[in-house]
Motif scaffolding. Structure first.
Motif, PDB file in Angstrom:
ATOM      1  N   VAL A   1      43.003  -1.748 133.767  1.00 41.32           N
ATOM      2  CA  VAL A   1      41.806  -2.568 134.003  1.00 41.32           C
ATOM      3  C   VAL A   1      41.929  -3.247 135.365  1.00 41.32           C
ATOM      4  CG1 VAL A   1      40.433  -4.523 133.189  1.00 41.32           C
ATOM      5  CG2 VAL A   1      41.467  -2.946 131.537  1.00 41.32           C
ATOM      6  N   VAL A   2      40.878  -3.146 136.190  1.00 44.48           N
ATOM      7  CA  VAL A   2      40.893  -3.765 137.511  1.00 44.48           C
ATOM      8  C   VAL A   2      41.222  -5.251 137.391  1.00 44.48           C
ATOM      9  CG1 VAL A   2      39.481  -4.371 139.512  1.00 44.48           C
ATOM     10  CG2 VAL A   2      39.303  -2.090 138.504  1.00 44.48           C
ATOM     11  N   SER A   3      42.154  -5.681 138.216  1.00 45.94           N
ATOM     12  CA  SER A   3      42.737  -7.028 138.302  1.00 45.94           C
ATOM     13  C   SER A   3      44.182  -7.043 137.832  1.00 45.94           C
ATOM     14  CB  SER A   3      41.961  -8.121 137.556  1.00 45.94           C
ATOM     15  OG  SER A   3      42.199  -8.073 136.161  1.00 45.94           O
ATOM     16  N   HIS A   4      44.593  -6.017 137.040  1.00 43.93           N
ATOM     17  CA  HIS A   4      45.973  -6.000 136.559  1.00 43.93           C
ATOM     18  C   HIS A   4      46.620  -4.616 136.680  1.00 43.93           C
ATOM     19  CE1 HIS A   4      49.378  -7.833 134.543  1.00 43.93           C
ATOM     20  NE2 HIS A   4      49.384  -6.906 133.609  1.00 43.93           N
ATOM     21  N   THR A   5      46.008  -3.729 137.441  1.00 42.54           N
ATOM     22  CA  THR A   5      46.618  -2.413 137.624  1.00 42.54           C
ATOM     23  C   THR A   5      47.861  -2.552 138.517  1.00 42.54           C
ATOM     24  OG1 THR A   5      45.329  -1.904 139.612  1.00 42.54           O
ATOM     25  CG2 THR A   5      44.345  -1.329 137.486  1.00 42.54           C
ATOM     26  N   PRO A   6      48.831  -1.683 138.350  1.00 42.14           N
ATOM     27  CA  PRO A   6      50.058  -1.797 139.153  1.00 42.14           C
ATOM     28  C   PRO A   6      49.829  -1.791 140.656  1.00 42.14           C
ATOM     29  CG  PRO A   6      50.438  -0.361 137.283  1.00 42.14           C
ATOM     30  CD  PRO A   6      48.969  -0.679 137.274  1.00 42.14           C
ATOM     31  N   VAL A   7      48.875  -0.995 141.138  1.00 35.35           N
ATOM     32  CA  VAL A   7      48.664  -0.945 142.581  1.00 35.35           C
ATOM     33  C   VAL A   7      48.174  -2.296 143.104  1.00 35.35           C
ATOM     34  CG1 VAL A   7      46.273  -0.082 142.432  1.00 35.35           C
ATOM     35  CG2 VAL A   7      47.677   0.417 144.467  1.00 35.35           C
ATOM     36  N   GLU A   8      47.412  -3.028 142.295  1.00 33.92           N
ATOM     37  CA  GLU A   8      46.946  -4.363 142.700  1.00 33.92           C
ATOM     38  C   GLU A   8      48.053  -5.400 142.590  1.00 33.92           C
ATOM     39  OE1 GLU A   8      42.738  -5.316 141.121  1.00 33.92           O
ATOM     40  OE2 GLU A   8      43.549  -3.785 139.782  1.00 33.92           O
ATOM     41  N   THR A   9      48.709  -5.437 141.437  1.00 38.18           N
ATOM     42  CA  THR A   9      49.707  -6.482 141.208  1.00 38.18           C
ATOM     43  C   THR A   9      50.892  -6.326 142.163  1.00 38.18           C
ATOM     44  OG1 THR A   9      50.785  -5.209 139.442  1.00 38.18           O
ATOM     45  CG2 THR A   9      49.026  -6.699 138.795  1.00 38.18           C
ATOM     46  N   GLU A  10      51.311  -5.090 142.373  1.00 37.19           N
ATOM     47  CA  GLU A  10      52.426  -4.863 143.288  1.00 37.19           C
ATOM     48  C   GLU A  10      52.017  -5.163 144.726  1.00 37.19           C
ATOM     49  OE1 GLU A  10      53.566  -0.844 142.476  1.00 37.19           O
ATOM     50  OE2 GLU A  10      54.163  -1.292 140.395  1.00 37.19           O
TER      51      GLU A  10
ATOM     52  N   PRO B   1      48.861 -11.065 138.658  1.00 41.36           N
ATOM     53  CA  PRO B   1      50.013 -10.235 139.020  1.00 41.36           C
ATOM     54  C   PRO B   1      51.110 -10.100 137.971  1.00 41.36           C
ATOM     55  CG  PRO B   1      50.115 -12.340 140.156  1.00 41.36           C
ATOM     56  CD  PRO B   1      48.789 -12.286 139.467  1.00 41.36           C
ATOM     57  N   LEU B   2      51.314 -11.106 137.128  1.00 40.44           N
ATOM     58  CA  LEU B   2      52.432 -11.074 136.189  1.00 40.44           C
ATOM     59  C   LEU B   2      51.978 -10.662 134.793  1.00 40.44           C
ATOM     60  CD1 LEU B   2      54.316 -14.344 137.215  1.00 40.44           C
ATOM     61  CD2 LEU B   2      54.436 -12.049 138.233  1.00 40.44           C
TER      62      LEU B   2
ATOM     63  N   ASP C   1      34.690  -1.728 138.686  1.00 45.43           N
ATOM     64  CA  ASP C   1      35.225  -1.429 137.353  1.00 45.43           C
ATOM     65  C   ASP C   1      36.190  -0.256 137.304  1.00 45.43           C
ATOM     66  OD1 ASP C   1      33.748  -3.482 136.148  1.00 45.43           O
ATOM     67  OD2 ASP C   1      31.974  -2.196 135.984  1.00 45.43           O
ATOM     68  N   GLU C   2      36.091   0.660 138.259  1.00 50.40           N
ATOM     69  CA  GLU C   2      36.913   1.870 138.223  1.00 50.40           C
ATOM     70  C   GLU C   2      38.132   1.712 139.140  1.00 50.40           C
ATOM     71  OE1 GLU C   2      38.748   5.015 137.507  1.00 50.40           O
ATOM     72  OE2 GLU C   2      36.824   4.839 136.435  1.00 50.40           O
ATOM     73  N   PRO C   3      39.349   1.716 138.584  1.00 51.22           N
ATOM     74  CA  PRO C   3      40.543   1.482 139.400  1.00 51.22           C
ATOM     75  C   PRO C   3      41.043   2.716 140.128  1.00 51.22           C
ATOM     76  CG  PRO C   3      41.191   1.700 137.118  1.00 51.22           C
ATOM     77  CD  PRO C   3      39.684   1.808 137.146  1.00 51.22           C
TER      78      PRO C   3
ATOM     79  N   TRP D   1      46.017 -11.502 128.879  1.00 51.01           N
ATOM     80  CA  TRP D   1      46.164 -11.667 127.432  1.00 51.01           C
ATOM     81  C   TRP D   1      46.977 -10.527 126.814  1.00 51.01           C
ATOM     82  CZ3 TRP D   1      44.020  -8.109 123.992  1.00 51.01           C
ATOM     83  CH2 TRP D   1      43.112  -7.191 124.539  1.00 51.01           C
ATOM     84  N   SER D   2      46.902  -9.314 127.423  1.00 48.26           N
ATOM     85  CA  SER D   2      47.677  -8.177 126.926  1.00 48.26           C
ATOM     86  C   SER D   2      48.067  -7.299 128.097  1.00 48.26           C
ATOM     87  CB  SER D   2      46.886  -7.367 125.900  1.00 48.26           C
ATOM     88  OG  SER D   2      47.567  -6.165 125.578  1.00 48.26           O
ATOM     89  N   HIS D   3      49.313  -7.372 128.486  1.00 42.95           N
ATOM     90  CA  HIS D   3      49.783  -6.564 129.621  1.00 42.95           C
ATOM     91  C   HIS D   3      49.542  -5.071 129.363  1.00 42.95           C
ATOM     92  CE1 HIS D   3      52.307  -4.919 132.725  1.00 42.95           C
ATOM     93  NE2 HIS D   3      53.141  -4.394 131.844  1.00 42.95           N
ATOM     94  N   LYS D   4      49.869  -4.590 128.179  1.00 38.95           N
ATOM     95  CA  LYS D   4      49.746  -3.169 127.866  1.00 38.95           C
ATOM     96  C   LYS D   4      48.293  -2.708 127.932  1.00 38.95           C
ATOM     97  CE  LYS D   4      50.982   0.268 124.341  1.00 38.95           C
ATOM     98  NZ  LYS D   4      51.630   0.477 123.020  1.00 38.95           N
ATOM     99  N   GLN D   5      47.377  -3.493 127.360  1.00 36.87           N
ATOM    100  CA  GLN D   5      45.973  -3.082 127.318  1.00 36.87           C
ATOM    101  C   GLN D   5      45.257  -3.270 128.657  1.00 36.87           C
ATOM    102  OE1 GLN D   5      43.738  -3.937 123.572  1.00 36.87           O
ATOM    103  NE2 GLN D   5      45.567  -5.108 122.987  1.00 36.87           N
ATOM    104  N   MET D   6      45.846  -4.061 129.546  1.00 40.29           N
ATOM    105  CA  MET D   6      45.188  -4.353 130.820  1.00 40.29           C
ATOM    106  C   MET D   6      45.699  -3.507 131.988  1.00 40.29           C
ATOM    107  SD  MET D   6      42.856  -6.754 130.557  1.00 40.29           S
ATOM    108  CE  MET D   6      42.791  -7.325 132.247  1.00 40.29           C
ATOM    109  N   LEU D   7      46.666  -2.651 131.739  1.00 41.37           N
ATOM    110  CA  LEU D   7      47.288  -1.920 132.834  1.00 41.37           C
ATOM    111  C   LEU D   7      46.325  -1.002 133.590  1.00 41.37           C
ATOM    112  CD1 LEU D   7      50.812  -0.998 131.421  1.00 41.37           C
ATOM    113  CD2 LEU D   7      50.313  -2.332 133.473  1.00 41.37           C
TER     114      LEU D   7
END
Length: 268
Positions: free
Chosen positions: A173-182, A159-160, A116-118, A165-171
């Motif tokens: 949250v694990v699974s959509h953080t920039p370090v993961e998506t990039e 990744p995209l 849970d902790e990114p 459901w909300s890019h801004k609110q998920m940034l």
């Protein structure tokens, strides 16, 4: 030659065996890749699949956790199972599916969720996830003549921007953080893999494969994520004929929180 490949995080194959059999009978994929089977090899329900015509079953499982399996109506052989980050979890299975004179090398993955902790400095599970994706750089499309490659599975990263459901609110949250998506996109591009789900559905259009159990009404809130993926080698990209996310399966009795993804190819 038509080829239908499906992928599905089933979240316990024995618990949800009736759902898997229903899916196979209704949609008739040539190959089904399952993740999070949570089942040791000797307890996998192989007989149930062979009874309905899926004679070729490859399993890489463990008791209670993780696990991947690939089930096929076409002749299939196991190529390898890899260990990532020095941890003996069952998260990868590579098979070779025969299509007449051609072959498809098929990688079936279950990437760690990451906790849970990114922050990799305080969360070992997140560190493990990032390291796992980094080691996936070694998974490359085949270079053998008359052999294509497909990579599928629960990669646990959306990744995209339109994969959540909300890019801004998920940034954060694990699974959509920039370090993961990039990291995942860098790995995909470095290997030359094609994201064929997004080839079929424009990148700006919402596309989800997972809806949390925590939501009281998952369909009404529709706070989904695209955690499940299908990639191909460049030679197979032009012969993709169709792709579908079976959203209805999320509403089946005692469902997985993931739904199947179905891809159709016309292999020359």
């Amino acid at each position: 030659m038509p080829l239908r490949i499906a992928t599905w995080n089933i979240n316990s194959v024995r618990l949800r065996l009736p759902l898997v059999l229903r899916f196979l009978e209704e949609h008739q994929p040539d190959v089904l890749c399952l993740q999070e089977t949570k089942c040791p090899n000797d307890q996998f329900p192989t007989a149930a699949f062979r009874k309905i015509g899926y004679d070729h079953v490859a399993i890489h499982g463990q008791k209670g956790y993780h696990g991947v399996a690939t089930i096929s109506r076409r002749p299939m052989s196991v190529l390898e199972t890899r260990t990532f980050c020095g941890i003996e979890d069952c998260r990868h299975l590579a098979t070779s599916v025969e299509l007449g004179s051609r072959r498809i090398h098929l990688h079936n993955f279950y990437v760690p969720a990451g906790g849970d902790e990114p922050d990799p400095e305080v969360n070992p599970k997140f560190r493990h996830k990032l390291d796992f994706v980094q080691e996936m750089h070694d998974i490359l499309p085949a270079t053998i003549a008359d052999t294509g490659s497909i990579l599928v599975g629960d990669l646990n990263i959306a990744p995209l921007e339109a994969d959540v459901w909300s890019h801004k609110q998920m940034l954060k949250v694990v699974s959509h953080t920039p370090v993961e998506t990039e990291g995942l996109e860098a790995m995909r591009k470095a290997g030359g893999w094609v994201d064929i789900m997004r080839q079929h559905v424009p990148p700006e259009e919402k596309l989800f494969t997972w809806w949390s159990y925590r939501s009281k009404d998952w369909e009404a809130s529709n706070r989904g994520r695209r955690l499940d993926h299908v990639w191909s080698s460049p030679d197979l990209s032009p012969v993709l004929k169709d792709m579908a996310v079976l959203k209805d399966a999320r509403g089946w009795d005692r469902p997985s929180d993931h739904v199947p993804v179905i891809t159709d190819f016309d292999i020359g």
